[in-house]
Structures are given as C-alpha cells and as structure tokens.
Design a protein around this motif. Structure first.
Motif, short mmCIF file in Angstrom:
data_model
loop_
_atom_site.label_atom_id
_atom_site.label_comp_id
_atom_site.label_asym_id
_atom_site.label_seq_id
_atom_site.Cartn_x
_atom_site.Cartn_y
_atom_site.Cartn_z
N CYS A 50 0.85 -1.19 0.00
CA CYS A 50 0.00 0.00 0.00
C CYS A 50 0.88 1.24 0.00
O CYS A 50 1.82 1.36 0.79
CB CYS A 50 -0.91 -0.01 1.22
N ARG A 123 -7.38 -7.26 5.86
CA ARG A 123 -7.65 -6.63 4.57
C ARG A 123 -9.04 -7.02 4.09
O ARG A 123 -9.54 -8.10 4.38
CB ARG A 123 -6.61 -7.08 3.55
N VAL A 150 -10.10 -0.62 4.38
CA VAL A 150 -10.73 -0.18 3.14
C VAL A 150 -10.04 1.10 2.66
O VAL A 150 -9.72 1.24 1.50
CB VAL A 150 -12.25 0.04 3.32
N GLU A 151 -9.83 2.04 3.58
CA GLU A 151 -9.13 3.31 3.35
C GLU A 151 -9.84 4.28 2.41
O GLU A 151 -9.66 5.47 2.53
CB GLU A 151 -7.68 3.12 2.88
N SER A 152 -10.62 3.80 1.46
CA SER A 152 -11.35 4.71 0.57
C SER A 152 -12.54 3.99 -0.03
O SER A 152 -12.48 2.79 -0.32
CB SER A 152 -10.44 5.20 -0.56
N GLN A 155 -12.87 3.53 -5.90
CA GLN A 155 -11.99 2.53 -6.51
C GLN A 155 -10.75 3.21 -7.10
O GLN A 155 -9.64 2.69 -7.01
CB GLN A 155 -12.73 1.74 -7.59
N ALA A 158 -8.40 3.90 -4.26
CA ALA A 158 -7.83 2.63 -3.79
C ALA A 158 -6.76 2.13 -4.75
O ALA A 158 -5.73 1.58 -4.31
CB ALA A 158 -8.93 1.59 -3.62
N ASP A 159 -6.97 2.31 -6.03
CA ASP A 159 -5.98 1.90 -7.03
C ASP A 159 -4.72 2.75 -6.92
O ASP A 159 -3.60 2.23 -6.99
CB ASP A 159 -6.55 1.99 -8.44
N LEU A 161 -3.66 4.16 -4.27
CA LEU A 161 -3.01 3.74 -3.02
C LEU A 161 -2.43 2.33 -3.09
O LEU A 161 -1.83 1.85 -2.13
CB LEU A 161 -4.01 3.82 -1.86
N LYS A 163 -3.97 -0.54 -3.06
CA LYS A 163 -4.60 -1.42 -2.08
C LYS A 163 -4.84 -2.82 -2.64
O LYS A 163 -4.86 -3.78 -1.89
CB LYS A 163 -5.94 -0.83 -1.60
N VAL A 167 -13.39 -2.10 -3.89
CA VAL A 167 -14.10 -1.37 -2.83
C VAL A 167 -15.59 -1.67 -2.83
O VAL A 167 -16.26 -1.48 -1.81
CB VAL A 167 -13.84 0.15 -2.88
#
Length: 181
Positions: A50, A123, A150-152, A155, A158-159, A161, A163, A167
């Motif tokens: 991440c 995760r 999840v952090e966000s 999508q 998240a991409d 980041l 991850k 999502v």
C-alpha cells in the motif's frame, strides 16, 4: 522489537533482535468495548505494498510472527499472572497468515481462555474469502471489533493507493458481518 521509554524529556529506543525473544508485553492499555485492554503484539510488518503505509519502507514488506503456540502461551501468562482478559491486537495485519490466525483463534476457544479481543486488523480482500465457519470462530473466540482496511470508498483512490482491493465489496461484507455480534 523496540522498547520505547520516555523519561526526563528524552527518548530512548532499544533494539532487540527476533520477534520470538520479546519479553512479556505489559506496557500499554487501551479501551475495548468500554473496558481496559492490553495492547498485545503477535506479529510485525506486512507483505503488502500500500502506497501510504510505513511498512513498505520500515519493514521492507517483510512479515514476522510469533507461532500460534507461542502466542497462546503468552496470552495464558498474561491471564494467569496479571488477571487481564481483554486484548487489543496491535499487529499491523493480524490475519496475514490465515492458518496461523485460525490456530490462535481455535486455541483461544479450545483452551477456554474466556477473553475478549479486538483491533484485529485485516484486509478487505481477505475478509471476502472467509467462510461462515471462520467468521463464527472469530465470534466464538471473543472478538469485539475488527479493523478492516478499506481506506477509501473510491476505486480510483484505492488503485492509486495500491490497495489491490475491490471497494464495492465493502458494503456487502459489512452487511454479511452484521449477522455477528
């Protein structure tokens, strides 16, 4: 393993090699469902990449862990010697090795430790793979809270980041978990 001490306005870090050589952890408490809980570390690091996480540099994406047996032994010592029955796992990702996590949770039930635990980081993509038997074991072992990365909700973010998650699974998994305490 690092020991942090703050006395007389100075900070000292003492490096100890190897996770298996850690002394009994008795340093920090936090609230878990309104009760005091011991911060309890069973592993360090994380193998994922991440973009925002300190582990990509600090641990070089390495993950080290106590064995399930050693973890259970230490938990029993804390219960017997200190009378503490509430644990907050401080691992970066408690469920990195699903078999090890299962053995720990199964051991908590088998040994009838009668504990409450929380802050079990996992995760989203791992959670989506768990069957109902595994989720019931998490509940039976005394789980009071899970920290799901999840952090966000975006999508795209998240991409960025890195991850590596979908999502859209977050809402359906949240509904699925609602069946458990």
């Amino acid at each position: 393993v690092f020991f942090f001490s703050s006395r007389r306005r100075h900070t000292r870090y003492i490096s100890v090699t190897g996770v298996q050589t850690c002394a009994l952890p008795i340093s920090h408490m936090m609230k878990l469902s309104g009760a005091d809980a011991l911060l309890f570390e069973t592993s360090r690091g994380c193998p994922y990449e991440c973009a925002f996480c300190y582990n990509t540099c600090f641990s070089n994406r390495r993950w080290r862990a106590l064995s399930a047996d050693e973890t259970l032994l230490r938990m029993k010592r804390v219960i017997e010697e200190l009378g503490i029955r509430n644990f907050a796992f401080s691992d970066d990702n408690f469920f990195t090795d699903p078999d090890r996590a299962y053995q720990i949770l199964e051991g908590i039930v088998r040994l009838d430790l009668g504990i409450a635990w929380g802050k079990g980081d996992m995760r989203l993509d791992f959670l989506s793979q768990l069957d109902d038997d595994y989720l019931r074991l998490i509940e039976r072992s005394g789980c009071r809270s899970l920290m799901i990365g999840v952090e966000s909700g975006s999508q795209r973010v998240a991409d960025v980041l890195r991850k590596g998650i979908d999502v859209s699974q977050a809402i359906s998994l949240n509904r699925r978990l609602a069946r458990y305490k």
